[in-house]
Structures are given as C-alpha cells and as structure tokens.
Design an enzyme around this catalytic site. Structure first.
Site, PDB file in Angstrom:
ATOM      1  N   ARG A   1      26.357 -74.826 -24.177  1.00  0.00           N
ATOM      2  CA  ARG A   1      26.156 -76.124 -23.556  1.00  0.00           C
ATOM      3  C   ARG A   1      26.618 -76.100 -22.101  1.00  0.00           C
ATOM      4  NH1 ARG A   1      28.545 -81.288 -23.434  1.00  0.00           N
ATOM      5  NH2 ARG A   1      30.559 -80.400 -24.026  1.00  0.00           N
TER       6      ARG A   1
ATOM      7  N   LYS B   1      37.960 -71.734 -31.116  1.00  0.00           N
ATOM      8  CA  LYS B   1      36.527 -71.951 -31.286  1.00  0.00           C
ATOM      9  C   LYS B   1      35.892 -70.840 -32.119  1.00  0.00           C
ATOM     10  CE  LYS B   1      32.260 -72.791 -28.706  1.00  0.00           C
ATOM     11  NZ  LYS B   1      31.668 -73.070 -27.366  1.00  0.00           N
TER      12      LYS B   1
ATOM     13  N   ARG C   1      38.295 -82.013 -23.937  1.00  0.00           N
ATOM     14  CA  ARG C   1      39.270 -81.028 -24.390  1.00  0.00           C
ATOM     15  C   ARG C   1      40.521 -81.745 -24.869  1.00  0.00           C
ATOM     16  NH1 ARG C   1      36.908 -76.444 -25.608  1.00  0.00           N
ATOM     17  NH2 ARG C   1      35.334 -75.930 -24.058  1.00  0.00           N
TER      18      ARG C   1
END
Length: 252
Positions: A60, A121, A249
């Site tokens: 993204r 992640k 975040r």
C-alpha cells in the site's frame, strides 16, 4: 522444488468461482500488476496467480514488498474476480479476516490491511479495482511471510508463519488461505461489511491503543464502524478515518 496444490485449490474454490484458473509462475514483476494488465485487456474471468518470486512487488501507498531470498520464503499471490457490491468500504478488512481465520487464532488485524502477530507484521493486503465494460474487477493481492525474514530499515519488524506452525510451508498456507478469502469476499459481496464487524473487533490489534496518524494527529483507537472506518478518539473529538491514504501506527 515447491509442489503447489493448484488442482486441490481449484477443486476447493471452482464451485464458488466458475471459470476459475490457477496459475503458478516462477517469477513476475507483480501478481497484482499482471492481473490489472489482463483486466485492462478485457480478461476478467476469475484467476488465482501465484508467483514464487516478484521483482517489483507492491504494498500500500506505493511501498515495495520483498518476496524473500528463496522461493517459498514469502507467499505472494493475487486473486482476480468480478465483484458487484453496493459499498466497497471494508473489503480489505474482510479479506484480512479471511486470512487470519484460515491460519491461527492468535493472529490479529491492523487497520486497514495488515496481519500482525506479537506486534510484528506477518502479511499485507493490496486491493485494486478497475471497471471493464459493465463489470467491476477486483484484484486482491496478498504477501505473507512464511520463513524468517530480514528486517533492515523496516519500521515494523516482520513475523513469519513458521513461528506459529513449523509444519506450514507456502503451498500449504496457500491451500488454507485462498478458499477462506473467497468465502469472506463472497459474503462481503452479498452482506457488506457490517455483519463481519464483530469478528474483526475480536482481532483488532489497535483497539484501545494510542495511535499516530500520518498527518501527525494522535488519539486512542476505538475499533471500526459499520462501514470499516477506523474510529479514533482525539482531543478534538471522535474522528473517523476512512481514507486508505492515511497510515496508522501504534504510538509506542
């Protein structure tokens, strides 16, 4: 040499997606880019495109996506299919649910399109759409870390699937994930995002945490609403964050 379960995936998914083809390529620039190229050329049948390596994988906001140092270290694939829905809001969240529900109960989701494990992640999702005649064609790209990954320069350190289940390789993960994504997307197409919201809330890694938006604003994440917008309680009140161009975040 990886043995990809193309026939088993086709047998599991083709009844729900008539006309599906499954392709595995040793290398390509980007599976999403390739399916968008095909769509623009008029090819809009359902297709699952898997690449053992990507030379220009995309995430993204134009970020690159590393496909790993060896085949199978990262599972990279794109699913293209015609999709008709009244409201596209929340599609990336629905896909994320399809991924985590297929893999492990401890996986979490970070708005709007990442899979996390232990604040690292594990996977990213990139969805692109295009209009071809009367059809809207969606390309759903997934990059999933399978084996240990290097992390130079990464703001969020990587997790990988074999930390959770050492028996899973890229082909086995693909066989689990694709049918689950198809079920989630087809449910979304019929019902929209709202009925899936509670399942997302149970996996929401940001809920109750202080978050930093890309415009510098901070606040406390309060889940997502019935249209998939992130709710952030700021000093100036509750803000709905719906733009996919906003990066969020946790503020550590």
């Amino acid at each position: 040499m990886l043995r990809w379960p193309a026939e088993a995936i086709w047998e599991a998914v083709a009844p729900a997606l008539p006309g599906l083809t499954v392709e595995v390529l040793p290398e390509i620039d980007s599976t999403n880019t390739e399916l968008m190229r095909r769509a623009h050329a008029g090819h809009i049948h359902p297709v699952l495109l898997v690449a053992e390596a990507q030379t220009a994988g995309r995430g993204r906001l134009g970020r690159s996506w590393n496909s790993g140092t060896q085949p199978g270290a990262v599972l990279t694939f794109s699913l293209g299919l015609p999709l008709q829905t009244a409201d596209w809001s929340g599609l990336s969240l629905a896909v994320g649910l399809g991924v985590v529900q297929a893999l492990h109960p401890t996986l979490q989701l970070k708005w709007p399109n990442d899979v996390w494990w232990q604040d690292r992640k594990l996977a990213g999702i990139l969805i692109e759409t295009t209009q071809v005649g009367q059809e809207r064609y969606a390309v759903i790209g997934v990059g999933l870390n399978v084996a240990p990954q290097p992390a130079p320069g990464m703001t969020t350190p990587p997790a990988w699937l074999q930390e959770l289940d050492a028996t899973l390789d890229a082909p086995a993960a693909l066989l689990r994930v694709v049918p689950s994504i198809v079920r989630a997307v087809q449910r979304f197409e019929v019902e929209g995002w709202a009925p899936m919201q509670p399942a997302y809330a149970a996996r929401d890694v940001l809920a109750g945490r202080t978050v930093l938006l890309s415009d510098g604003l901070t606040g406390v994440a309060r889940g997502v609403d019935e249209r998939g917008a992130l709710l952030v309680h700021t000093r100036s009140g509750l803000r709905k964050v719906s733009s996919t161009e906003v990066s969020v975040r946790p503020a550590h």
